[in-house]
Design a protein around this motif. Structure first.
Motif, PDB file in Angstrom:
ATOM      1  N   PHE A  21       0.488 -26.289 -19.162  1.00 34.70           N
ATOM      2  CA  PHE A  21      -0.521 -25.318 -18.739  1.00 34.70           C
ATOM      3  C   PHE A  21      -1.887 -25.984 -18.609  1.00 34.70           C
ATOM      4  CE2 PHE A  21      -3.980 -22.393 -19.632  1.00 34.70           C
ATOM      5  CZ  PHE A  21      -3.809 -21.503 -18.576  1.00 34.70           C
ATOM      6  N   TRP A  25      -4.099 -25.694 -15.333  1.00 36.20           N
ATOM      7  CA  TRP A  25      -5.452 -25.135 -15.357  1.00 36.20           C
ATOM      8  C   TRP A  25      -6.477 -26.141 -14.818  1.00 36.20           C
ATOM      9  CZ3 TRP A  25      -9.707 -26.802 -18.288  1.00 36.20           C
ATOM     10  CH2 TRP A  25     -10.821 -25.964 -18.195  1.00 36.20           C
ATOM     11  N   TYR A 134      -0.079 -21.495  -7.389  1.00 39.84           N
ATOM     12  CA  TYR A 134      -0.553 -21.601  -8.777  1.00 39.84           C
ATOM     13  C   TYR A 134      -0.373 -20.285  -9.521  1.00 39.84           C
ATOM     14  CZ  TYR A 134      -5.207 -19.256  -8.710  1.00 39.84           C
ATOM     15  OH  TYR A 134      -6.240 -18.339  -8.673  1.00 39.84           O
ATOM     16  N   ALA A 138       2.035 -20.060 -12.955  1.00 46.78           N
ATOM     17  CA  ALA A 138       1.662 -19.552 -14.281  1.00 46.78           C
ATOM     18  C   ALA A 138       2.760 -18.677 -14.859  1.00 46.78           C
ATOM     19  CB  ALA A 138       0.347 -18.775 -14.188  1.00 46.78           C
ATOM     20  N   ALA A 150      -3.334 -16.739 -20.079  1.00 43.85           N
ATOM     21  CA  ALA A 150      -3.261 -17.734 -19.011  1.00 43.85           C
ATOM     22  C   ALA A 150      -3.953 -17.236 -17.743  1.00 43.85           C
ATOM     23  CB  ALA A 150      -1.801 -18.076 -18.719  1.00 43.85           C
ATOM     24  N   ASN A 151      -3.668 -16.007 -17.359  1.00 40.85           N
ATOM     25  CA  ASN A 151      -4.305 -15.450 -16.161  1.00 40.85           C
ATOM     26  C   ASN A 151      -5.812 -15.333 -16.339  1.00 40.85           C
ATOM     27  OD1 ASN A 151      -2.091 -15.160 -14.437  1.00 40.85           O
ATOM     28  ND2 ASN A 151      -1.473 -13.236 -15.383  1.00 40.85           N
ATOM     29  N   LEU A 154      -7.249 -18.823 -15.748  1.00 41.31           N
ATOM     30  CA  LEU A 154      -7.203 -19.189 -14.327  1.00 41.31           C
ATOM     31  C   LEU A 154      -8.206 -18.392 -13.509  1.00 41.31           C
ATOM     32  CD1 LEU A 154      -3.324 -19.451 -13.929  1.00 41.31           C
ATOM     33  CD2 LEU A 154      -4.935 -21.346 -14.006  1.00 41.31           C
TER      34      LEU A 154
END
Length: 271
Positions: A21, A25, A134, A138, A150-151, A154
């Motif tokens: 990750f 990123w 991308y 994720a 995670a979102n 990003l």
């Protein structure tokens, strides 16, 4: 009432300990800055280096935005069946090469508005592929309980690039000239290429079931779903109207600010 036991507290996030990750990123961040830097750099190449008029700049801006309008649905259906790492790496390499070619053509006196428009279409098309990939990556790389974090990371990078990328592009034009700024933008895509290329975790790519629907059928199904939902339909109409007006205003700014107000590239980018 008994106090909660230590085991009741949520476990610490594993997200930033996840090497795959972190590479996603970092690559997405660099790619977004390259993409939003080019939003200012390519039009300024047209205005400053090639002396583009209003209609010509409008056509260039339309060419750069057309892939998002025309290809997003198809790209979404295609990327769903591919390994996202491969898509992102190819998109980064392609955009770096194209921006480097723009700089070389400008220095050798071979750049014209037609070739610049072609470059803008290619960069815009590859950006659609990267941006769809991308987001799919994720979902495939991150555990479900970490997906919100995670979102958020990003989207934070994307928002920072939307704000800082144009300003950075303008500063590069002021300090280095428009053609060199285009080559500098290629550096962001090269950094993204190296970062994403280092993702080693295997992806679980959905397999197409025998007799499953093809790309066009899936596009139609998605379109019907959005159009048939009142909330999604309203969001799409509002977003389209906002983007249409914003793109028109940006085109005017890119002519008015450097020519009528004599602002430098840094001033244009900051505005």
């Amino acid at each position: 009432m008994p106090s909660p036991s230590p085991s009741a507290s949520p476990p610490p996030s594993r997200l930033w300990r996840d090497r795959s990750f972190r590479r996603l990123w970092a690559g997405q961040t660099a790619s977004q800055f390259g993409e939003h830097t080019a939003v200012v750099v390519l039009p300024l190449v047209a205005v400053v280096t090639l002396g583009a008029e209003a209609g010509q700049l409008g056509a260039l801006r339309a060419a750069s935005q057309a892939p998002m309008l025309l290809l997003s649905l198809l790209v979404g259906a295609w990327v769903d069946r591919w390994r996202t790492r491969t898509v992102m790496v190819a998109a980064d390499a392609g955009r770096a090469v194209v921006l480097g070619a723009v700089a070389v053509a400008a220095f050798t006196g071979r750049l014209d508005l037609v070739s610049l428009a072609v470059a803008a279409v290619v960069v815009g098309t590859l950006s659609v592929f990267f941006d769809v990939a991308y987001q799919a990556s994720a979902v495939r790389l991150v555990a479900r309980d970490e997906l919100v974090r995670a979102n958020s990371a990003l989207e934070g990078s994307r928002s920072a690039a939307q704000t800082g990328g144009p300003a950075l592009g303008g500063v590069l034009v002021s300090l280095l000239s428009a053609p060199v700024a285009a080559a500098s933008g290629a550096v962001f895509f090269a950094v993204s290429f190296l970062s994403v290329r280092g993702i080693r975790r295997a992806e679980s790519v959905p397999r197409r079931a025998p007799g499953g629907s093809g790309v066009w059928s899936r596009v139609r199904d998605g379109w019907r779903f959005v159009v048939g939902d009142a909330t999604l339909r309203a969001v799409c109409v509002a977003s389209a109207a906002c983007q249409f007006a914003f793109s028109a205003a940006t085109t005017v700014y890119l002519l008015f600010l450097p020519r009528d107000l004599s602002l430098s590239g840094a001033g244009v980018g900051l505005v």
